[in-house]
Design an enzyme around this catalytic site. Structure first.
Site, PDB file in Angstrom:
ATOM      1  N   GLU A 152      14.405  50.834  75.526  1.00 45.99           N
ATOM      2  CA  GLU A 152      15.624  50.196  75.805  1.00 45.99           C
ATOM      3  C   GLU A 152      15.981  49.086  75.069  1.00 45.99           C
ATOM      4  O   GLU A 152      15.609  47.686  75.432  1.00 45.99           O
ATOM      5  CB  GLU A 152      15.657  49.693  77.354  1.00 45.99           C
ATOM      6  CG  GLU A 152      15.400  50.533  78.526  1.00 45.99           C
ATOM      7  CD  GLU A 152      15.791  50.215  79.958  1.00 45.99           C
ATOM      8  OE1 GLU A 152      16.998  50.954  80.175  1.00 45.99           O
ATOM      9  OE2 GLU A 152      15.551  49.220  80.253  1.00 45.99           O
ATOM     10  N   HIS A 191      10.711  45.547  82.590  1.00 44.00           N
ATOM     11  CA  HIS A 191      12.031  45.582  82.439  1.00 44.00           C
ATOM     12  C   HIS A 191      12.743  44.268  81.752  1.00 44.00           C
ATOM     13  O   HIS A 191      12.036  43.267  82.227  1.00 44.00           O
ATOM     14  CB  HIS A 191      12.947  45.664  83.438  1.00 44.00           C
ATOM     15  CG  HIS A 191      14.513  46.187  83.299  1.00 44.00           C
ATOM     16  ND1 HIS A 191      15.236  45.457  82.830  1.00 44.00           N
ATOM     17  CD2 HIS A 191      14.992  47.537  83.203  1.00 44.00           C
ATOM     18  CE1 HIS A 191      16.581  45.941  82.546  1.00 44.00           C
ATOM     19  NE2 HIS A 191      16.413  47.212  82.893  1.00 44.00           N
TER      20      HIS A 191
HETATM   21  P1  PGA Z   1      22.596  50.421  81.667  1.00 49.33           P
HETATM   22  O1  PGA Z   1      21.159  49.756  82.037  1.00 49.33           O
HETATM   23  O2  PGA Z   1      22.404  51.952  81.873  1.00 49.33           O
HETATM   24  O3  PGA Z   1      23.518  49.766  82.520  1.00 49.33           O
HETATM   25  O4  PGA Z   1      23.030  49.883  80.219  1.00 49.33           O
HETATM   26  C1  PGA Z   1      19.888  50.288  81.581  1.00 49.33           C
HETATM   27  C2  PGA Z   1      18.792  49.618  82.170  1.00 49.33           C
HETATM   28  O5  PGA Z   1      18.992  48.216  82.206  1.00 49.33           O
HETATM   29  O6  PGA Z   1      17.902  50.107  82.664  1.00 49.33           O
END
Ligand code: PGA
Length: 225
Positions: A151, A96
């Site tokens: 992401e 992450h």
């Molecule tokens: P968010 O976070 O939905 O608050 O943008 C996603 C993540 O960090 O996995």
């Protein structure tokens, strides 16, 4: 009908008491689970009590951890290893961007973590913001099962999600490198935008941070899919 994945990343939020309240409120939302895999990733301290609730209520929810030790069991103070996680969860988040940024996680650590995930028969949910980040792990992953969450950094926690077209392009790039991967989109996903991602050909689910903290909003996301 394609299998859809809804992963809740609770990050460093929720006590066991708060998680229990979330579970009670989520369950009465009457979410349909057909073709939908719902995976909650709470803090380590919350996993055992949430697992008991899931078992006692025969809930179809699956559990994931937010991290794993890059080492097997041993003298590594503070670490939670794969052998311990195996007792409790099916999935593990790795890579992450918050771990890369705030905990200086390197590609070498990520590779070791992935090896531990596979060694203990768990499924990794690998988070990336750039396709090139796959280069460091393709050898370890090889043809093994993997969930990859795209992401983009600008979209995480900002309320500014990537467009579904751009996310789909990235998903195609991911499948180009790791054909067996199940690709998710993550970054400011809400009940209002979830269907635009799931309508795409390659995207098979979403990784949800902030919006998963509310059981009502997370249920809406699952129902709108
Ligand atoms: P968010 O976070 O939905 O608050 O943008 C996603 C993540 O960090 O996995």
């Amino acid at each position: 009908m394609k299998q859809l994945f809804f992963v809740a990343n609770w990050k460093s939020y929720k006590t066991t008491q708060e998680a229990s309240e979330w579970f009670d409120r989520f369950k009465i939302q009457d979410v349909g689970f057909k073709n939908k895999e719902v995976i909650i990733c709470p803090s380590f301290t919350v996993i055992p009590s949430l697992k008991s609730l899931i078992i006692n209520h025969k809930s179809p929810i699956h559990l994931g951890a937010q991290d794993i030790s890059p080492f097997d069991e041993g003298a590594y103070t503070g670490e939670v290893n794969g052998k311990q996680l195996k007792e409790l969860v099916d999935y593990v988040l790795v890579g992450h961007s918050e771990r890369r940024k705030d905990f200086a996680e390197t590609d070498a650590m990520l590779k070791n973590k992935l090896e531990q995930v596979y060694h203990y028969g768990l499924t990794p949910i690998l988070c990336i913001s750039e396709i090139s980040q796959l280069d460091a792990v393709v050898e370890v992953v090889d043809t093994k099962a993997i969930i990859v969450a795209y992401e983009p950094l600008f979209a995480i926690g900002s309320g500014l999600p990537d467009s579904s077209e751009s996310a789909e392009k990235m998903a195609e790039g991911i499948v180009g490198k790791l054909p067996q991967s199940t690709v998710l989109y993550g970054g400011s996903v809400t009940g209002a935008n979830v269907s635009s991602y799931l309508e795409q050909k390659t995207i098979q689910g979403v990784l949800v941070g902030s919006a998963s903290l509310s059981p009502e909003e997370f249920s809406t996301i699952i129902k709108h899919a």
